[in-house]
Each structure stands twice: as structure tokens, then as C-alpha cells.
Design a protein around this motif. Structure first.
Motif, short mmCIF file in Angstrom:
data_model
loop_
_atom_site.label_atom_id
_atom_site.label_comp_id
_atom_site.label_asym_id
_atom_site.label_seq_id
_atom_site.Cartn_x
_atom_site.Cartn_y
_atom_site.Cartn_z
N VAL A 284 -0.64 56.12 91.40
CA VAL A 284 -1.35 55.02 91.95
C VAL A 284 -2.11 54.28 90.96
O VAL A 284 -2.49 53.03 91.13
CB VAL A 284 -1.63 55.17 93.40
CG1 VAL A 284 -2.07 54.11 93.70
CG2 VAL A 284 -0.40 55.44 94.28
N SER A 285 -3.16 55.02 90.70
CA SER A 285 -4.29 54.67 89.83
C SER A 285 -3.92 53.85 88.60
O SER A 285 -4.55 52.82 88.00
CB SER A 285 -5.01 55.64 89.43
OG SER A 285 -4.62 56.79 88.54
N LEU A 286 -2.66 54.18 88.08
CA LEU A 286 -2.23 53.45 86.88
C LEU A 286 -1.65 52.23 87.35
O LEU A 286 -1.72 51.24 86.44
CB LEU A 286 -1.20 54.21 86.04
CG LEU A 286 -1.59 55.71 85.50
CD1 LEU A 286 -0.30 56.39 84.77
CD2 LEU A 286 -2.44 55.12 84.21
N LEU A 287 -1.04 52.24 88.48
CA LEU A 287 -0.44 50.88 89.03
C LEU A 287 -1.48 50.02 89.35
O LEU A 287 -1.31 48.78 89.13
CB LEU A 287 0.23 51.29 90.32
CG LEU A 287 1.80 51.81 90.02
CD1 LEU A 287 2.36 52.07 91.25
CD2 LEU A 287 2.73 50.93 89.12
N LEU A 288 -2.73 50.44 89.56
CA LEU A 288 -3.91 49.76 89.90
C LEU A 288 -5.31 50.54 89.64
O LEU A 288 -5.52 51.58 90.22
CB LEU A 288 -4.05 49.29 91.46
CG LEU A 288 -5.17 48.61 91.91
CD1 LEU A 288 -5.29 47.22 91.47
CD2 LEU A 288 -5.24 48.22 93.52
#
Length: 355
Positions: A284-288
């Protein structure tokens, strides 16, 4: 952008986009340096250069020789892809609220993003002016507040409703800096949209909207406005995404007192799978925000700032669509009308702003 020998244009792969954005020289008036993208007062990198020319690249670009670029993807598509990835990251964060808690999930997500950005940019703090470091720290605090409050909002409200209210932050700043009496029309239109959402709109299952969730959303809007005001200062003082890495680290540390204990309880709970949860948060941290920022910065190098701002005005509508597809959040006609009013106000304020 470089072109092939056959004359075909080229565009970055996802890895190339990340590399290009992280190695990018500073923009003339600043660049995004917060937890979310979207609104920028400064010009796009390379603005004012003659067509076909690019700003000088920093020496020793460590990534440029590691990637090759296939056919060029249109800049508006990159911008829209970034928005969808941001909203997808938000939607995929919500299922993690149950095992890790809202604060725990938000803390871990910011922590992973900070580690990734620190490793990629390796910001240099020695020799920095105290006021530049202070601006980066304040931006991190604003980003932490915005992220945590918005997470609390989407835990209680439909994504489209929460994103529309939060978007009042950048819209308010844009209207304030416009300094035109005609912009009162757009302010009133936005206010009407919020009234439709908060006074007449309904939550899931026809129930009234959660007042605590609304308070979180309006708090996130205030933090969003503060983040915008610090973005230019940090973007002008730090090269590339170094300012983002510093502010993201400060944001994660700011959330530690609120989310560390909650995250630890979730990871160590009976029956929990710590590795699976951590991998989910890392994804999720890569997506945002990592990948969306890289795509946005690549888009900004190819399109006028005003066009970019108009596209970003669609963010509340994109949020509502992702909420419907991913989370099954069906909005009523009144809510959709409210979102439409805010989107129209943002587009109008952008198109009629000072050139």
C-alpha cells in the motif's frame, strides 16, 4: 524526453518513472513534497524552456543507465493513473484498519514510505538552513495530521464524500490566492456541494453521515491546506524528492505515539500473520505515495501546470469511482451532485485563475 533512432517517442516504464522522478532537479518555484500530490503553486519542471528542450540534468544520475523507455505514454494518462493509484492505495488501506487499527495502519504505511524514500534519495541535511529544516518538519507534521485524519474519515464515511471534503483544503488555498471577486462564484459553488454532501447526503444503507467522520474530513482539509503552504518552501529548498523523504520521516515519527502501540498489538495478536500484514502495508505504501509521485512528476515535465491542475480537480470523482468498484460504496444522487459541484468549482477556479 529522448527518442529512438526511428523517430518514435518514448515513455518511462514504472521503474523508469520512479528513477526519473527521484533524480529530478528542483523546479523553478518548488515541487510536491508532501504525503499527497495534486495541487502545486509552482511551475512544472522545465517550464519556460523552448519546446523540445529539457532542464539540465543533475550530474551522476544513478538510474539513467539502468532503465530503457518504450513508447511514450500521454502525460494526461500518467496523471490519471497516479490519481487512481492514490485512491486505490487508500481503498486497500481500509481492510487493514480492522487488524492494525486506523492509527497503526497509517503509522506503518508512512514508515514504510519513509524508509523507501530515504534509501532512494539519501537526503543531505548538513549545511541546510534551520528555516529549511523547520519547513520540512512542519510539512511532515501537516502530512501526518492529514493522513491520520483522512484515514479516520474513510473509516466512517464513503470514500467519495471524505475525499471531496478533504479537497476543500487545496481549493480554499487556490481561491484565497486568486484574489478575484469573480472567484466568489466558485467558492459558493463549492460550499453548495459540501452542503449537499453533509446536510442532505446519506451514508451507507441510507443512514445519516457520521458526525465524527465529518469532523475528521474537515480536519484533514485543514491539514491539506497547511501542507500546500509548506510544499513550495520545502520543494524550493531540497533537490528532487529529498524534501519528501525528510518530511515523510518526520510524519512517521509524529504518528509513532498514536500508532506504534496499536500496530504492535495487531501484529502480535493471537492468530495474526505479521509477515502478511507487513507485506500488505508495504504494498500500500508503494501505491501511496511513491509510484504516484513518480508518475505525476513525469507528467508535469510534459504538460502545462494549468492542464495538470484541471485533471487533479477530478480527484473527488475518482475517489467515488474507486470506492464503488473496490469497496462497493454506492453513492446517492445528492452525494454525486455535491461531488460534482466541488469538482466544477475546482475546475472553474483553475481555468479562471491568474495566468
Amino acid at each position: 524526453m529522448p527518442t529512438s533512432h526511428t523517430g518514435q517517442t518514448t515513455s518511462p516504464t514504472p521503474a523508469a518513472a520512479v528513477a526519473e522522478a527521484l533524480a529530478m532537479p528542483p523546479a523553478p518555484k518548488g515541487e510536491p513534497a508532501g504525503e499527497r500530490g495534486g495541487w502545486r503553486r509552482g511551475g512544472a519542471p522545465g517550464q519556460g524552456l523552448s519546446p523540445g528542450r529539457r532542464p539540465a540534468e543533475p550530474s551522476g544520475r544513478r538510474y539513467s543507465k539502468l532503465v530503457r523507455r518504450p513508447e511514450r505514454i500521454p502525460a494526461p494518462f500518467l496523471c490519471l493513473a497516479a490519481m487512481f493509484l492514490v485512491q486505490l492505495g487508500i481503498a486497500l488501506s481500509k481492510p487493514l484498519f480492522d487488524p492494525l487499527g486506523v492509527s497503526g495502519t497509517t503509522f506503518l504505511r508512512l514508515g514504510f514510505a519513509a524508509v523507501i524514500l530515504l534509501a532512494a534519495t539519501r537526503p543531505r541535511l548538513r549545511g541546510r538552513r534551520p528555516r529549511d529544516l523547520a519547513a520540512a518538519g512542519l510539512l511532515g507534521v501537516a502530512s501526518a495530521g492529514m493522513t491520520l485524519l483522512f484515514a479516520g474519515a474513510i473509516d466512517r464515511l464513503p470514500m467519495g464524500t471524505a475525499a471531496t471534503i478533504e479537497f476543500l483544503g487545496p481549493l480554499a488555498v487556490a481561491l484565497i490566492f486568486a484574489r478575484r471577486a469573480s472567484h466568489l462564484v466558485w467558492a459558493l459553488l463549492a460550499a453548495g456541494g459540501v452542503a449537499l454532501l453533509t446536510l442532505l447526503g446519506e451514508g451507507g444503507g441510507g443512514s445519516s453521515l457520521d458526525p465524527v467522520g465529518l469532523a475528521y474530513a474537515f480536519g484533514a482539509a485543514a491539514c491539506y491546506a497547511a501542507y500546500i503552504l509548506f510544499t513550495d518552501k520545502v520543494g524550493a529548498a531540497f533537490q528532487g524528492f529529498q524534501g519528501l523523504a525528510v518530511s515523510m520521516t518526520v510524519g512517521a515519527l509524529t504518528l509513532a505515539p498514536f500508532g506504534l502501540g496499536q500496530a504492535w498489538d495487531g501484529l502480535t495478536a493471537p492468530g495474526a500473520s505479521p509477515l502478511t500484514l507487513l507485506l500488505a502495508v508495504a504494498g500500500v505504501s508503494l501505491l501511496l505515495p511513491v509510484i504516484p509521485y513518480a508518475l505525476e512528476m513525469t507528467a508535469l515535465r510534459r504538460m502545462p501546470q494549468r492542464v495538470f491542475s484541471v485533471l487533479v480537480s477530478l480527484e473527488p470523482a475518482v475517489s467515488a469511482l474507486v470506492g464503488l468498484v473496490v469497496l462497493g460504496q454506492l453513492l446517492g444522487a445528492v452525494q454525486l451532485a455535491g461531488i460534482g459541484c466541488v469538482v466544477a468549482a475546482s475546475v472553474g477556479a483553475t481555468l479562471t485563475g491568474r495566468r
